[in-house]
Design an enzyme around this catalytic site. Structure first.
Site, short mmCIF file in Angstrom:
data_model
loop_
_atom_site.label_atom_id
_atom_site.label_comp_id
_atom_site.label_asym_id
_atom_site.label_seq_id
_atom_site.Cartn_x
_atom_site.Cartn_y
_atom_site.Cartn_z
N GLU B 287 7.50 -22.51 -9.03
CA GLU B 287 6.43 -23.31 -9.63
C GLU B 287 6.49 -23.18 -11.15
OE1 GLU B 287 2.57 -22.03 -8.36
OE2 GLU B 287 1.54 -23.70 -9.35
N CYS B 310 -2.40 -13.49 -7.77
CA CYS B 310 -2.33 -12.50 -6.68
C CYS B 310 -3.61 -11.73 -6.48
CB CYS B 310 -1.25 -11.47 -6.95
SG CYS B 310 0.31 -12.19 -7.30
N GLU B 372 -11.46 -11.92 0.22
CA GLU B 372 -10.43 -12.97 0.24
C GLU B 372 -10.10 -13.37 1.69
OE1 GLU B 372 -6.34 -11.94 -0.75
OE2 GLU B 372 -6.14 -13.80 -1.88
S1 SF4 Z 1 -9.08 -6.55 -7.31
FE1 SF4 Z 1 -7.54 -6.05 -5.75
S2 SF4 Z 1 -5.82 -7.42 -6.17
FE2 SF4 Z 1 -7.11 -7.37 -8.00
S3 SF4 Z 1 -6.18 -5.78 -9.27
FE3 SF4 Z 1 -7.84 -4.85 -8.09
S4 SF4 Z 1 -6.80 -4.01 -6.30
FE4 SF4 Z 1 -5.39 -5.49 -7.20
#
Ligand code: SF4
Ligand code: SF4
Ligand code: SF4
Ligand code: FES
Lengths: 162, 585
Positions: B287, B310, B372
């Protein structure tokens, strides 16, 4: 509150905030103004203030709940304020306040269920010669005694909600 | 730096002027107890509430005891930290705190990790002299976090974390006196706020007032169900921290033992989120190169920089705070979700079972991953791609409950095909790792040349916000990296104001990246632990045979047999997502 009225309230508050130089530092001033305009600080108003000042909503709520002079309940149609200044106090204002509380079954800062009355204490209003003083909406009552409370309340009850 | 001499418990030292008594005492090995105080200067967070008074000491010449966490030293200052007066005061403070605290240690999720419990134990409090009214609040359950404000000691660390470090601003102290508590706007449920579920408030809360939602029994029940095939995936950061729960030094990687433990727990397949991280790189790098080439060819409609996608806490953050930038993040799903989607399609086909027969469990360093997994767009006909998401802490508890002696386990290997990964997948766990992994692949694809040295040191650091450039065969690629949502905000403001010249930006919500996630073993204020975990991750990468995602043979096979190529229609359907504008006010 009618929609149009609300809108004009919000635009008044908005122009006040826009006129401020240091927005972020003026939270308390803005909340005072908002309470002057709306009579109380409901959720939408606090949200609006947060957005305009660019601060989190939780902070605004934190400040509103911290200071007792901010209220989140709408004032009654006939807001009752009992002066608690020294002169009024020595002439029995505290007893008067208690009588209003008893008769209306509400505490300071609260509003009756029918929305007619709300109750507040005031600092000296400068009418000490008339002590003890009670202000209902814009009308000033002087030399009020505990016995008069019942009659005053029923007068306003007769006027009703309209 | 101006110096001054202070005497603490009879020992005289020279220290910089202006530091606190607490800091000065620490230098000579005197550990004054604290509760509200928290100094995470590495991430620029210092909680200065000075409200608990647990840390009071006697200062010669002063009538009142002084809170050592907030009282600066001065030249000639004489301090006694353990006089009978200080001890008595400290004990009373503790007893008062405990008198308005539920005595529920036996059933509390923070038991054994709670700083209040530890103090009560240190002080040998056996009886609470004051019996008073207890403050009572309702419990607030969200998909990731439970708020039990009956256990709040009003240190306001969570508020400092949420407002100053993360700049999310969900939490604030409200009311005053006995009724004061930390709450949300109009005391709404966390679920109805802009909370990102980053879990960093949980990571710093000294008591059981903020904890994760525990799904370990759902895992046990799934495994016990003979009609289900239960698959587990483990995020890269978990292996670098799980050992701490079993008394190992921070920074000890326990990948093999973790796999062995998961097999003994009864999972049918033990797979690796690192595999999905490799997959993420295939899609995200494609992408990115697609956007970059179009941009360089003069296509003005292209949105650069591309932002990594992510971290679900970061996703929720921009959905609320920067809806106007909604087309900037990569549309690639997070590795957790890519794994779920592939497990319930490609792998279900291999097993020849319907997706409903499979239960996907993920072990994450993260609280936001619970949220999520529950997002509606990650379900097919109501069946979620990831069924249960647990944290490193929950996994440790599961292992202990199952009578597994972790330390004596052999090292075992992940199952195939979704358990094979490269060094690029491993470094996803640490800040800068996702972008480094992407660069390893994008470099080769863009230049057509082989990348000999895969370690991009310029991308590695524990600074919360940093920039670097990478030479792509004559073309300078500008990269931004940040962790912590407050730092992310700075980069986004730059983009918004048009001042940014980045081509790609990596953002993670937690300190040091996922290794500092809200679901990791508690660091108790010592961020060196997080640095040690970073070293473990890089060590693991260095010892991987394959270190570029696109060289993972099982990834190549997945594309050959199933997906076609990156960004194909099938890839889009399974591996990409879209974002939603969410309200802020
Ligand atoms: S919220 Fe979850 S995905 Fe985001 S940095 Fe923290 S541990 Fe990693
Ligand atoms: S919830 Fe936890 S971190 Fe927040 S003020 Fe209460 S005890 Fe402190
Ligand atoms: S999880 Fe993160 S965003 Fe939510 S309240 Fe805690 S610190 Fe704030
Ligand atoms: S630790 Fe110093 S006042 Fe709380």
């Amino acid at each position: 509150m009618k929609h149009v009225k609300m809108e004009s309230y919000f635009s008044r508050l908005e122009s006040f905030i826009d006129s401020l130089e240091d927005k972020k530092g003026s939270l308390i001033t803005v909340l005072h103004k908002a309470q002057d305009i709306f009579g109380y600080l409901p959720e939408e108003v606090q949200s609006f203030v947060a957005k305009k000042l660019g601060i989190p909503r939780s902070k605004v709520y934190g400040v509103v709940t911290f200071y007792s002079f901010f209220t989140m309940t709408p004032k009654g149609k006939y807001p009752i304020s009992v002066c608690l200044g020294t002169a009024c106090y020595v002439r029995g204002a505290a007893k008067l306040l208690d009588e209003f509380k008893r008769k209306l079954e509400i505490d300071i800062g609260q509003t009756t269920k029918d929305g007619l009355f709300s109750l507040d204490g005031l600092r000296c209003v400068g009418a000490c010669s008339l002590a003890p003083v009670v202000i209902i909406k814009d009308k000033v009552y002087g030399k009020v005694t505990v016995d008069m409370v019942e009659k005053i309340i029923s007068e306003y009850k007769a006027l009703g909600v309209v | 730096m101006e110096k001054c001499k202070v005497t603490i418990d009879g020992k005289t030292i020279e220290v910089e002027k202006g530091i606190t008594i607490l800091e000065a005492a620490k230098k000579i090995g005197i550990k004054i107890p604290t509760l509200c105080h928290l100094d995470l200067h590495d991430i620029k967070m210092v909680n200065k509430a000075a409200s608990c008074r647990v840390c009071v000491v006697e200062v010669e010449g002063r009538k009142n005891l002084a809170p050592s966490c907030s009282t600066p030293v001065f030249d000639g200052m004489k301090v006694i930290t353990n006089s009978i007066r200080a001890l008595n005061a400290r004990k009373i403070v503790l007893e008062l705190l405990l008198s308005d605290h539920p005595k529920e240690c036996l059933t509390c999720a923070k038991s054994g990790e709670c700083e209040l419990q530890e103090l009560a134990e240190e002080f040998a409090i056996r009886k609470i002299e004051f019996e008073g009214e207890m403050s009572r609040y309702r419990k607030d359950y969200s998909p990731s976090i439970i708020r039990d404000m009956d256990k709040c000691v009003m240190c306001r660390r969570c508020e400092t974390m949420c407002n100053e470090v993360q700049t999310v601003g969900v939490l604030s102290g409200i009311n005053r006196g006995f009724n004061s508590v930390v709450a949300t706007f109009f005391e709404k449920n966390l679920e109805d706020t802009t909370c990102t579920y980053c879990g960093q408030c949980v990571a710093v809360c000294p008591t059981g007032a903020l904890t994760e939602v525990d799904y370990s029994w759902d895992v046990i029940n799934a495994i016990a169900n003979p009609n289900k095939i239960v698959i587990v995936q483990t995020a890269p950061a978990v292996r670098a921290a799980l050992g701490e729960e079993f008394g190992l030094e921070p920074g000890t990687s326990v990948t093999g033992k973790m796999v062995a433990a998961l097999k003994r727990l009864g999972f049918d397949y033990v797979f690796d989120t690192d595999f999905a991280a490799d997959l993420t790189i295939m899609e995200e790098a494609s992408e990115f190169l697609d956007r970059l080439t179009r941009f360089l060819n003069g296509d003005k409609s292209v949105r650069l920089p591309i932002l990594t996608s992510c971290c679900p806490a970061w996703i929720k953050f921009f959905e609320h705070h920067f809806p106007e930038l909604i087309d900037m993040p990569s549309t690639a799903k997070s590795p957790q979700q890519m794994f779920g989607a592939i497990a319930k399609s490609y792998f279900a086909d291999i097993l020849q079972v319907p997706r409903e027969k499979i239960v996907v469990v993920s072990v994450m360093p993260c609280l936001a991953k619970k949220y999520e997994a529950s997002r509606p767009e990650f379900k097919v006909n109501g069946n979620p791609d990831v069924d249960i998401s647990i944290t490193t802490r929950e996994l440790a508890r599961l292992i202990k409950q199952a009578n597994i002696d972790f330390m004596s386990l052999p090292e075992e290997d992940f199952d195939k095909p979704l358990g094979e990964s490269t060094g690029a997948g491993v470094i996803f766990g640490v800040t800068g790792g996702v972008i480094e992994a992407a660069v390893r692949t994008a470099y080769e694809w863009y230049t057509g040349k082989e990348l000999r040295d895969v370690e991009f040191r310029q991308l590695r650091s524990d600074e919360g916000i940093r920039t670097a450039s990478v030479n792509f065969g004559g073309f300078e690629l500008n990269i931004g990296i940040s962790y912590g949502l407050g730092n992310a905000r700075k980069l986004l403001e730059e983009i918004k104001s048009g001042k940014s010249n980045y081509h790609a930006i990596e953002i993670m919500a937690c300190p040091g990246g996922c290794i500092g996630g809200g679901g990791q073993p508690y660091h108790h204020g010592n961020l060196d632990i997080i640095r040690a975990r970073a070293r473990a991750i890089y060590h693991e990468d260095r010892h991987k045979e394959i270190r570029k995602s696109h060289k993972n043979p099982y990834i190549i096979e997945l594309y050959e047999k199933y997906l076609g190529k990156p960004l194909s229609e099938k890839s889009h359907k399974l591996l990409h997502t879209h974002y939603f504008k969410k309200v802020l006010y």
